[in-house]
Write a protein that holds these residues in place. Structure first.
Motif, PDB file in Angstrom:
ATOM      1  N   GLY A   1      32.664   5.504  34.530  1.00 49.28           N
ATOM      2  CA  GLY A   1      32.029   5.071  33.293  1.00 49.28           C
ATOM      3  C   GLY A   1      31.190   6.157  32.643  1.00 49.28           C
ATOM      4  N   GLN A   2      31.655   7.418  32.759  1.00 49.69           N
ATOM      5  CA  GLN A   2      30.842   8.540  32.291  1.00 49.69           C
ATOM      6  C   GLN A   2      31.473   9.307  31.121  1.00 49.69           C
ATOM      7  OE1 GLN A   2      27.653   9.727  33.578  1.00 49.69           O
ATOM      8  NE2 GLN A   2      27.741   7.593  34.218  1.00 49.69           N
ATOM      9  N   GLY A   3      32.590   8.828  30.579  1.00 45.58           N
ATOM     10  CA  GLY A   3      33.252   9.569  29.507  1.00 45.58           C
ATOM     11  C   GLY A   3      32.371   9.778  28.292  1.00 45.58           C
ATOM     12  N   ALA A   4      31.786   8.695  27.774  1.00 44.31           N
ATOM     13  CA  ALA A   4      30.908   8.822  26.608  1.00 44.31           C
ATOM     14  C   ALA A   4      29.645   9.599  26.958  1.00 44.31           C
ATOM     15  CB  ALA A   4      30.552   7.440  26.071  1.00 44.31           C
ATOM     16  N   CYS A   5      29.109   9.356  28.165  1.00 45.45           N
ATOM     17  CA  CYS A   5      27.872  10.051  28.568  1.00 45.45           C
ATOM     18  C   CYS A   5      28.073  11.558  28.614  1.00 45.45           C
ATOM     19  CB  CYS A   5      27.424   9.562  29.942  1.00 45.45           C
ATOM     20  SG  CYS A   5      26.778   7.888  29.953  1.00 45.45           S
ATOM     21  N   THR A   6      29.173  12.010  29.223  1.00 44.05           N
ATOM     22  CA  THR A   6      29.385  13.454  29.335  1.00 44.05           C
ATOM     23  C   THR A   6      29.585  14.080  27.960  1.00 44.05           C
ATOM     24  OG1 THR A   6      31.720  13.018  29.850  1.00 44.05           O
ATOM     25  CG2 THR A   6      30.259  13.477  31.698  1.00 44.05           C
ATOM     26  N   ALA A   7      30.244  13.372  27.049  1.00 46.86           N
ATOM     27  CA  ALA A   7      30.415  13.890  25.686  1.00 46.86           C
ATOM     28  C   ALA A   7      29.063  14.030  24.986  1.00 46.86           C
ATOM     29  CB  ALA A   7      31.343  12.979  24.890  1.00 46.86           C
ATOM     30  N   ILE A   8      28.183  13.042  25.164  1.00 41.94           N
ATOM     31  CA  ILE A   8      26.847  13.088  24.561  1.00 41.94           C
ATOM     32  C   ILE A   8      26.036  14.227  25.164  1.00 41.94           C
ATOM     33  CG2 ILE A   8      24.664  11.837  24.388  1.00 41.94           C
ATOM     34  CD1 ILE A   8      26.444   9.244  24.282  1.00 41.94           C
ATOM     35  N   LEU A   9      26.114  14.392  26.486  1.00 39.31           N
ATOM     36  CA  LEU A   9      25.381  15.471  27.147  1.00 39.31           C
ATOM     37  C   LEU A   9      25.902  16.835  26.718  1.00 39.31           C
ATOM     38  CD1 LEU A   9      25.032  13.923  30.712  1.00 39.31           C
ATOM     39  CD2 LEU A   9      23.217  14.210  29.004  1.00 39.31           C
ATOM     40  N   ASP A  10      27.214  16.954  26.521  1.00 39.34           N
ATOM     41  CA  ASP A  10      27.778  18.204  25.992  1.00 39.34           C
ATOM     42  C   ASP A  10      27.179  18.526  24.631  1.00 39.34           C
ATOM     43  OD1 ASP A  10      29.461  18.293  28.202  1.00 39.34           O
ATOM     44  OD2 ASP A  10      31.247  17.671  27.094  1.00 39.34           O
ATOM     45  N   ALA A  11      27.202  17.528  23.741  1.00 40.89           N
ATOM     46  CA  ALA A  11      26.691  17.732  22.384  1.00 40.89           C
ATOM     47  C   ALA A  11      25.227  18.147  22.406  1.00 40.89           C
ATOM     48  CB  ALA A  11      26.867  16.446  21.571  1.00 40.89           C
ATOM     49  N   ASP A  12      24.440  17.477  23.219  1.00 38.89           N
ATOM     50  CA  ASP A  12      23.017  17.796  23.314  1.00 38.89           C
ATOM     51  C   ASP A  12      22.803  19.209  23.856  1.00 38.89           C
ATOM     52  OD1 ASP A  12      20.124  17.209  23.506  1.00 38.89           O
ATOM     53  OD2 ASP A  12      20.503  17.169  25.666  1.00 38.89           O
ATOM     54  N   SER A  13      23.529  19.556  24.911  1.00 43.47           N
ATOM     55  CA  SER A  13      23.377  20.879  25.519  1.00 43.47           C
ATOM     56  C   SER A  13      23.784  21.986  24.555  1.00 43.47           C
ATOM     57  CB  SER A  13      24.218  20.959  26.791  1.00 43.47           C
ATOM     58  OG  SER A  13      24.213  22.266  27.334  1.00 43.47           O
ATOM     59  N   LEU A  14      24.937  21.820  23.898  1.00 41.05           N
ATOM     60  CA  LEU A  14      25.429  22.846  22.979  1.00 41.05           C
ATOM     61  C   LEU A  14      24.458  23.057  21.831  1.00 41.05           C
ATOM     62  CD1 LEU A  14      27.601  24.774  21.898  1.00 41.05           C
ATOM     63  CD2 LEU A  14      28.727  22.784  20.864  1.00 41.05           C
ATOM     64  N   THR A  15      23.990  21.972  21.247  1.00 39.33           N
ATOM     65  CA  THR A  15      23.127  22.118  20.068  1.00 39.33           C
ATOM     66  C   THR A  15      21.733  22.604  20.449  1.00 39.33           C
ATOM     67  OG1 THR A  15      22.617  19.737  20.121  1.00 39.33           O
ATOM     68  CG2 THR A  15      24.440  20.432  18.740  1.00 39.33           C
ATOM     69  N   ARG A  16      21.238  22.257  21.629  1.00 37.65           N
ATOM     70  CA  ARG A  16      19.965  22.816  22.086  1.00 37.65           C
ATOM     71  C   ARG A  16      20.082  24.325  22.284  1.00 37.65           C
ATOM     72  NH1 ARG A  16      18.947  21.866  26.790  1.00 37.65           N
ATOM     73  NH2 ARG A  16      20.409  20.231  27.459  1.00 37.65           N
ATOM     74  N   ALA A  17      21.199  24.760  22.882  1.00 34.07           N
ATOM     75  CA  ALA A  17      21.393  26.191  23.110  1.00 34.07           C
ATOM     76  C   ALA A  17      21.492  26.953  21.798  1.00 34.07           C
ATOM     77  CB  ALA A  17      22.652  26.411  23.953  1.00 34.07           C
ATOM     78  N   VAL A  18      22.217  26.400  20.841  1.00 33.44           N
ATOM     79  CA  VAL A  18      22.360  27.058  19.538  1.00 33.44           C
ATOM     80  C   VAL A  18      21.005  27.157  18.841  1.00 33.44           C
ATOM     81  CG1 VAL A  18      23.328  26.763  17.228  1.00 33.44           C
ATOM     82  CG2 VAL A  18      24.787  26.471  19.230  1.00 33.44           C
ATOM     83  N   ALA A  19      20.228  26.078  18.899  1.00 30.67           N
ATOM     84  CA  ALA A  19      18.915  26.087  18.259  1.00 30.67           C
ATOM     85  C   ALA A  19      17.981  27.090  18.931  1.00 30.67           C
ATOM     86  CB  ALA A  19      18.305  24.689  18.306  1.00 30.67           C
ATOM     87  N   ALA A  20      18.052  27.207  20.259  1.00 29.34           N
ATOM     88  CA  ALA A  20      17.151  28.092  20.990  1.00 29.34           C
ATOM     89  C   ALA A  20      17.457  29.562  20.748  1.00 29.34           C
ATOM     90  CB  ALA A  20      17.221  27.781  22.481  1.00 29.34           C
ATOM     91  N   HIS A  21      18.729  29.915  20.572  1.00 27.14           N
ATOM     92  CA  HIS A  21      19.112  31.320  20.447  1.00 27.14           C
ATOM     93  C   HIS A  21      19.204  31.805  19.007  1.00 27.14           C
ATOM     94  CE1 HIS A  21      20.267  30.696  24.668  1.00 27.14           C
ATOM     95  NE2 HIS A  21      20.162  31.999  24.799  1.00 27.14           N
TER      96      HIS A  21
END
Length: 368
Positions: A298-318
């Motif tokens: 039951g983690q398909g949607a969760c992993t997609a959300i975590l990907d989005a959060d991680s990617l956009t946090r990294a882009v904002a930080a750098h």
């Protein structure tokens, strides 16, 4: 000034990524091959870590307006005996908030509303992206959120990793009554699950051998404990959804792709995961495009959300000039974690759908 990004795919991962990038100040557009958003039923489980990610994306409040807590679920035998309990209470105690369940239409609508609130993020429907090189030429970043058959992934990383069948299918639907039993019932080569989804309704799913037709589904579960026969009897097969159980295999060597050159690998070499014929550009994959998995955890949607959060946090930080470093940070944070979840889900699928039920059920009794 921030960069420009195009997100290919308007599912959970795509809409969440577009929202995160726009919040980081990027100019963003979304391309979706379907003519409208997929708003069919079924429930997504949203783990507390994914809830926190949605809070950072500004979607958490909208999620909680339509979600229901998931606090008790058991694993049963077809005659109704409880073999084990899912660890929902431990999850809630550790995280300080419960697992939540929300119907797909509500989650998609919440994500879209969050994106539309900016007023300047175009979402183009009915556009099947085939020329990834042309898309990359006009943007600083291309995000592949286009599912298990991702055109972006194939263009950049080739076809070595591809959808693989499990030999089973899931039939899913919504019953218009509430069940007081939630969790999963495991039989021989098949299993049936029930979860809350919203007041007065029950989300259900049945996994069976791939050749099973809708007409054969009810006989497959005849004689199983209540309310399984009632759910199948009182729901219209015309509203059932057939879901092919597939996963991405083998695991990708990278969730990102950068051009060869200084800072991205030795000049003249092909960076890890990138094919020699890959189009020039900077790419990132999220959700099923990166790690499509069976739904057993039951983690398909969760992993997609975590990907989005991680990617956009990294882009904002750098910042806009640190995109290569941002993508490497995203890959380092998410790839191994998401791939472990995918492997665990695939392993659990085999365990649940085995015909060697005596050994499986004996092992279940060892769970805490």
């Amino acid at each position: 000034m921030a960069g420009t990004a195009v997100v290919v795919g308007a599912g959970v991962g795509g809409l969440a990524t577009a929202t995160g990038l726009r919040r980081a100040g990027w100019t963003v557009s979304v391309r979706e091959r379907r003519t409208s958003l997929e708003r069919y039923g079924t429930a997504f489980g949203i783990h507390p870590t994914a809830q926190a990610a949605l809070d950072r994306l500004g979607i958490g409040e909208a999620l909680r307006r339509h979600a229901v807590p998931y606090r008790r679920a058991d694993i049963r035998t077809p005659d109704g005996r409880v073999r084990a309990r899912l660890p929902l209470e431990r999850i809630e105690k550790k995280a300080g908030r419960p697992e939540l369940l929300i119907s797909r239409p509500h989650l998609i609508d919440a994500l879209l509303a969050g994106l539309e609130a900016f007023g300047d993020v175009p979402v183009t429907f009915g556009e099947n992206v085939t020329d990834v090189a042309a898309l990359a030429a006009g943007h600083d970043l291309v995000v592949g959120a286009d599912g298990i058959r991702s055109a972006v992934r194939t263009a950049v990383l080739g076809t070595r990793s591809a959808p693989r069948d499990t030999g089973t299918v899931a039939w899913i639907g919504i019953a218009d009554f509430e069940s007081d039993r939630h969790g999963e019932t495991w039989g021989s080569g098949r299993f049936f699950g029930m979860t809350p989804v919203e007041p007065g309704r029950t989300n259900w799913y049945a996994t069976v051998p791939a050749a099973t037709t809708a007409d054969e589904l009810r006989p497959y579960f005849a004689g199983w404990h209540d309310p399984i026969p009632r759910i199948l009897a009182e729901t219209d097969p015309a509203g059932w959804i057939r879901y092919e159980m597939r996963h991405l295999y083998p695991a990708l060597p990278s969730f990102v792709s950068l051009p060869a050159g200084p800072g991205a690998g030795r000049t003249g070499t092909v960076p890890a995961g990138r094919t020699k014929s890959a189009p020039a550009g900077v790419f990132a994959l999220v959700g099923d495009a990166a790690h499509a998995m069976t739904p057993n955890l039951g983690q398909g949607a969760c992993t997609a959300i975590l990907d989005a959060d991680s990617l956009t946090r990294a882009v904002a930080a750098h910042g806009p000039h640190g995109l290569p470093a941002a993508l490497r940070a995203y890959d380092a944070e998410r790839r191994r974690s998401a791939q472990r979840v995918a492997l665990g889900s695939r392993t659990l699928h085999r365990f649940m759908s085995t015909r060697r039920t005596a050994l499986r059920d004996a092992l279940l009794t060892l769970l805490p």
